[in-house]
Scaffold this motif. Sequence first.
Motif, PDB file in Angstrom:
ATOM      1  N   ILE A  74       0.835  -1.200   0.000  1.00  0.00           N
ATOM      2  CA  ILE A  74       0.000   0.000   0.000  1.00  0.00           C
ATOM      3  C   ILE A  74       0.871   1.252   0.000  1.00  0.00           C
ATOM      4  CG2 ILE A  74      -1.626   1.351   1.390  1.00  0.00           C
ATOM      5  CD1 ILE A  74      -2.814  -1.410   2.275  1.00  0.00           C
ATOM      6  N   GLY A  75       1.990   1.195   0.708  1.00  0.00           N
ATOM      7  CA  GLY A  75       2.845   2.377   0.850  1.00  0.00           C
ATOM      8  C   GLY A  75       3.714   2.672  -0.342  1.00  0.00           C
ATOM      9  N   ASP A  76       4.082   1.653  -1.107  1.00  0.00           N
ATOM     10  CA  ASP A  76       4.997   1.882  -2.222  1.00  0.00           C
ATOM     11  C   ASP A  76       4.339   2.629  -3.384  1.00  0.00           C
ATOM     12  OD1 ASP A  76       7.083   0.765  -0.857  1.00  0.00           O
ATOM     13  OD2 ASP A  76       7.107  -1.112  -1.983  1.00  0.00           O
ATOM     14  N   SER A  77       3.059   2.401  -3.598  1.00  0.00           N
ATOM     15  CA  SER A  77       2.349   3.034  -4.712  1.00  0.00           C
ATOM     16  C   SER A  77       0.882   2.646  -4.631  1.00  0.00           C
ATOM     17  CB  SER A  77       2.946   2.535  -6.035  1.00  0.00           C
ATOM     18  OG  SER A  77       2.071   2.712  -7.118  1.00  0.00           O
ATOM     19  N   PRO A  78       0.004   3.470  -5.147  1.00  0.00           N
ATOM     20  CA  PRO A  78      -1.407   3.067  -5.182  1.00  0.00           C
ATOM     21  C   PRO A  78      -1.615   1.813  -6.028  1.00  0.00           C
ATOM     22  CG  PRO A  78      -1.170   5.383  -5.826  1.00  0.00           C
ATOM     23  CD  PRO A  78       0.206   4.825  -5.661  1.00  0.00           C
ATOM     24  N   HIS A  79      -0.736   1.572  -6.984  1.00  0.00           N
ATOM     25  CA  HIS A  79      -0.871   0.413  -7.865  1.00  0.00           C
ATOM     26  C   HIS A  79      -0.482  -0.903  -7.200  1.00  0.00           C
ATOM     27  CE1 HIS A  79      -1.496   3.207 -11.122  1.00  0.00           C
ATOM     28  NE2 HIS A  79      -0.305   3.751 -10.944  1.00  0.00           N
ATOM     29  N   THR A  80       0.465  -0.854  -6.267  1.00  0.00           N
ATOM     30  CA  THR A  80       0.987  -2.102  -5.711  1.00  0.00           C
ATOM     31  C   THR A  80      -0.032  -2.841  -4.863  1.00  0.00           C
ATOM     32  OG1 THR A  80       2.023  -0.826  -3.937  1.00  0.00           O
ATOM     33  CG2 THR A  80       3.426  -1.460  -5.793  1.00  0.00           C
ATOM     34  N   ALA A  81      -1.019  -2.142  -4.342  1.00  0.00           N
ATOM     35  CA  ALA A  81      -2.058  -2.811  -3.558  1.00  0.00           C
ATOM     36  C   ALA A  81      -2.818  -3.834  -4.390  1.00  0.00           C
ATOM     37  CB  ALA A  81      -3.013  -1.784  -2.971  1.00  0.00           C
ATOM     38  N   GLU A  82      -2.721  -3.727  -5.720  1.00  0.00           N
ATOM     39  CA  GLU A  82      -3.361  -4.712  -6.595  1.00  0.00           C
ATOM     40  C   GLU A  82      -2.875  -6.125  -6.284  1.00  0.00           C
ATOM     41  OE1 GLU A  82      -3.588  -3.644 -10.876  1.00  0.00           O
ATOM     42  OE2 GLU A  82      -2.659  -1.758 -10.255  1.00  0.00           O
ATOM     43  N   LEU A  83      -1.658  -6.249  -5.803  1.00  0.00           N
ATOM     44  CA  LEU A  83      -1.099  -7.572  -5.521  1.00  0.00           C
ATOM     45  C   LEU A  83      -1.713  -8.223  -4.287  1.00  0.00           C
ATOM     46  CD1 LEU A  83       2.694  -7.033  -6.271  1.00  0.00           C
ATOM     47  CD2 LEU A  83       0.951  -8.000  -7.756  1.00  0.00           C
ATOM     48  N   MET A  84      -2.528  -7.486  -3.550  1.00  0.00           N
ATOM     49  CA  MET A  84      -3.198  -8.033  -2.368  1.00  0.00           C
ATOM     50  C   MET A  84      -4.665  -8.352  -2.633  1.00  0.00           C
ATOM     51  SD  MET A  84      -1.081  -8.237   0.179  1.00  0.00           S
ATOM     52  CE  MET A  84      -2.176  -8.364   1.579  1.00  0.00           C
ATOM     53  N   ASP A  85      -5.132  -8.115  -3.835  1.00  0.00           N
ATOM     54  CA  ASP A  85      -6.545  -8.268  -4.154  1.00  0.00           C
ATOM     55  C   ASP A  85      -6.886  -9.736  -4.431  1.00  0.00           C
ATOM     56  OD1 ASP A  85      -9.149  -8.076  -5.018  1.00  0.00           O
ATOM     57  OD2 ASP A  85      -8.728  -6.744  -6.700  1.00  0.00           O
ATOM     58  N   SER A  86      -7.635 -10.335  -3.524  1.00  0.00           N
ATOM     59  CA  SER A  86      -7.989 -11.748  -3.690  1.00  0.00           C
ATOM     60  C   SER A  86      -8.962 -11.962  -4.850  1.00  0.00           C
ATOM     61  CB  SER A  86      -8.581 -12.304  -2.396  1.00  0.00           C
ATOM     62  OG  SER A  86      -9.758 -11.616  -2.068  1.00  0.00           O
ATOM     63  N   LYS A  87      -9.529 -10.891  -5.400  1.00  0.00           N
ATOM     64  CA  LYS A  87     -10.434 -11.012  -6.537  1.00  0.00           C
ATOM     65  C   LYS A  87      -9.718 -10.773  -7.867  1.00  0.00           C
ATOM     66  CE  LYS A  87     -14.473  -9.569  -3.912  1.00  0.00           C
ATOM     67  NZ  LYS A  87     -13.951  -9.097  -2.659  1.00  0.00           N
ATOM     68  N   ALA A  88      -8.432 -10.436  -7.797  1.00  0.00           N
ATOM     69  CA  ALA A  88      -7.681 -10.152  -9.016  1.00  0.00           C
ATOM     70  C   ALA A  88      -7.522 -11.420  -9.845  1.00  0.00           C
ATOM     71  CB  ALA A  88      -6.297  -9.584  -8.666  1.00  0.00           C
ATOM     72  N   ARG A  89      -7.720 -11.273 -11.132  1.00  0.00           N
ATOM     73  CA  ARG A  89      -7.640 -12.414 -12.046  1.00  0.00           C
ATOM     74  C   ARG A  89      -6.257 -13.071 -12.007  1.00  0.00           C
ATOM     75  NH1 ARG A  89      -5.462 -12.905 -16.995  1.00  0.00           N
ATOM     76  NH2 ARG A  89      -5.006 -10.693 -17.134  1.00  0.00           N
ATOM     77  N   LEU A  90      -5.222 -12.259 -11.998  1.00  0.00           N
ATOM     78  CA  LEU A  90      -3.871 -12.812 -12.099  1.00  0.00           C
ATOM     79  C   LEU A  90      -3.369 -13.463 -10.817  1.00  0.00           C
ATOM     80  CD1 LEU A  90      -1.918 -10.081 -14.090  1.00  0.00           C
ATOM     81  CD2 LEU A  90      -2.690 -12.319 -14.875  1.00  0.00           C
ATOM     82  N   PHE A  91      -3.663 -12.871  -9.671  1.00  0.00           N
ATOM     83  CA  PHE A  91      -3.053 -13.377  -8.449  1.00  0.00           C
ATOM     84  C   PHE A  91      -4.038 -13.581  -7.320  1.00  0.00           C
ATOM     85  CE2 PHE A  91      -2.646  -8.862  -8.662  1.00  0.00           C
ATOM     86  CZ  PHE A  91      -1.801  -8.621  -9.729  1.00  0.00           C
ATOM     87  N   GLY A  92      -5.301 -13.623  -7.618  1.00  0.00           N
ATOM     88  CA  GLY A  92      -6.310 -13.850  -6.590  1.00  0.00           C
ATOM     89  C   GLY A  92      -6.076 -15.129  -5.821  1.00  0.00           C
ATOM     90  N   GLU A  93      -5.732 -16.188  -6.538  1.00  0.00           N
ATOM     91  CA  GLU A  93      -5.508 -17.464  -5.864  1.00  0.00           C
ATOM     92  C   GLU A  93      -4.277 -17.407  -4.954  1.00  0.00           C
ATOM     93  OE1 GLU A  93      -2.853 -20.378  -8.627  1.00  0.00           O
ATOM     94  OE2 GLU A  93      -4.831 -19.868  -9.426  1.00  0.00           O
ATOM     95  N   ILE A  94      -3.269 -16.631  -5.320  1.00  0.00           N
ATOM     96  CA  ILE A  94      -2.082 -16.478  -4.475  1.00  0.00           C
ATOM     97  C   ILE A  94      -2.462 -15.777  -3.178  1.00  0.00           C
ATOM     98  CG2 ILE A  94       0.176 -15.330  -4.287  1.00  0.00           C
ATOM     99  CD1 ILE A  94       0.445 -15.776  -7.369  1.00  0.00           C
ATOM    100  N   CYS A  95      -3.251 -14.723  -3.283  1.00  0.00           N
ATOM    101  CA  CYS A  95      -3.702 -13.985  -2.093  1.00  0.00           C
ATOM    102  C   CYS A  95      -4.570 -14.867  -1.207  1.00  0.00           C
ATOM    103  CB  CYS A  95      -4.484 -12.740  -2.501  1.00  0.00           C
ATOM    104  SG  CYS A  95      -3.557 -11.585  -3.509  1.00  0.00           S
ATOM    105  N   THR A  96      -5.488 -15.589  -1.817  1.00  0.00           N
ATOM    106  CA  THR A  96      -6.382 -16.465  -1.061  1.00  0.00           C
ATOM    107  C   THR A  96      -5.599 -17.578  -0.377  1.00  0.00           C
ATOM    108  OG1 THR A  96      -8.206 -15.973  -2.555  1.00  0.00           O
ATOM    109  CG2 THR A  96      -8.382 -17.997  -1.264  1.00  0.00           C
TER     110      THR A  96
END
Length: 177
Positions: A96-118
């Motif tokens: 969250i702190g590095d950039s507004p974009h980097t929080a995308e990597l924590m999104d469990s609904k994201a197509r690319l990495f949702g399963e990684i977050c979950t």
Amino acid sequence: MSNDRLSDVLDATYTCLTRYGVRRTTMDDIAAAMGVSRSAVYQYVRSKDDAFRQLAGRLHTRALARAREAAGQDVPYAVRIRGVLAAKLELSLQLIGDSPHTAELMDSKARLFGEICTEFTNELRTLLADLFAEAGAADAAEAAEICIALVSGLETAPDSRHLLERAADALVPGLLR
């Protein structure tokens, strides 16, 4: 495949993520951030999506290793549990702190990495439930779920590191009973 070069690709991917976000980053951007040709990047990742998936995997794997290390310490259960929670919070705060974009990597609904977050959250939940069960808590699974919810709620709070310490110190002893 050289792990150092793959690491360089993932570092460059992170740099591009902070600047442009997942959608706007291109393989040319990643290559430029590394100072190599696009074809050189393809030696280590199949696509932009693959680079982002591997990056998300690396970040979550490192955070999980920190959580497991905290869980395995020879200290009281409350301290171990707080350490596991801190590993999740630190990952969130970094992203969250590095950039507004980097929080995308924590999104469990994201197509690319949702399963990684979950999967990451499920692993933390299991780790916490095991700690609570080992400590003799009445409902270890529920206690773990409460702790995950606590950290999720603190992710965007001001001074969340300090709040985590105080909240865990207040909450965990009650859950351990």
